[in-house]
Design a protein around this motif. Structure first.
Motif, PDB file in Angstrom:
ATOM      1  N   PRO A  58       0.866  -1.247   0.106  1.00 29.30           N
ATOM      2  CA  PRO A  58       0.309   0.078   0.356  1.00 29.30           C
ATOM      3  C   PRO A  58       0.859   1.237   0.144  1.00 29.30           C
ATOM      4  O   PRO A  58       2.306   0.693   0.419  1.00 29.30           O
ATOM      5  CB  PRO A  58      -1.045   0.477   1.206  1.00 29.30           C
ATOM      6  N   PRO A  59       0.262   1.820  -0.954  1.00 25.68           N
ATOM      7  CA  PRO A  59       1.733   3.475  -0.436  1.00 25.68           C
ATOM      8  C   PRO A  59       1.046   3.859   0.447  1.00 25.68           C
ATOM      9  O   PRO A  59       2.556   5.111   1.505  1.00 25.68           O
ATOM     10  CB  PRO A  59       0.528   4.554  -1.712  1.00 25.68           C
ATOM     11  N   GLU A  60       0.723   4.114   1.294  1.00 29.30           N
ATOM     12  CA  GLU A  60       1.014   4.536   2.912  1.00 29.30           C
ATOM     13  C   GLU A  60       2.024   4.251   3.763  1.00 29.30           C
ATOM     14  O   GLU A  60       2.483   4.338   4.536  1.00 29.30           O
ATOM     15  CB  GLU A  60      -0.429   5.007   2.751  1.00 29.30           C
ATOM     16  N   HIS A  61       2.339   2.621   3.647  1.00 28.83           N
ATOM     17  CA  HIS A  61       3.116   1.704   3.869  1.00 28.83           C
ATOM     18  C   HIS A  61       3.702   1.345   3.465  1.00 28.83           C
ATOM     19  O   HIS A  61       3.767  -0.012   2.530  1.00 28.83           O
ATOM     20  CB  HIS A  61       2.323   0.710   5.259  1.00 28.83           C
TER      21      HIS A  61
END
Length: 90
Positions: A58-61
């Motif tokens: 995921p882009p946030e992680h």
């Protein structure tokens, strides 16, 4: 005469007491404990692994790692738990 009577009474009492036997108490009856029959669940063998396509993180992680899926026995049948991204443990 009194002496004879005393001897006679002692003889009779001795004869009566000679037949007395102190017996041990009877053994208690055997204890019966009910045990229900054991239930054995025959677990079928684990199915073959399912090949999963690993999606991008995921882009946030971006530093999370992929934990692959696997089979889990739920008490009745095998259930597939899908793979997922998890936080890396250092």
């Amino acid at each position: 005469m009194a002496a004879r009577r005393s001897l006679l009474l002692i003889g009779i009492a001795g004869g009566l007491l000679a037949g007395c036997v102190v017996a041990p108490p009877p053994a208690p009856p055997p204890r019966v404990v009910y045990q229900p029959p054991a239930v054995v669940v025959a677990r079928p063998p684990q199915p073959a692994m399912i090949v999963e396509t690993v999606p991008p993180p995921p882009p946030e992680h971006p530093y999370w790692v992929w934990r692959r899926g696997g089979w889990h026995w739920n008490g009745y049948r095998w259930v597939w738990i899908h793979g997922r991204y998890v936080e890396r443990l250092y």
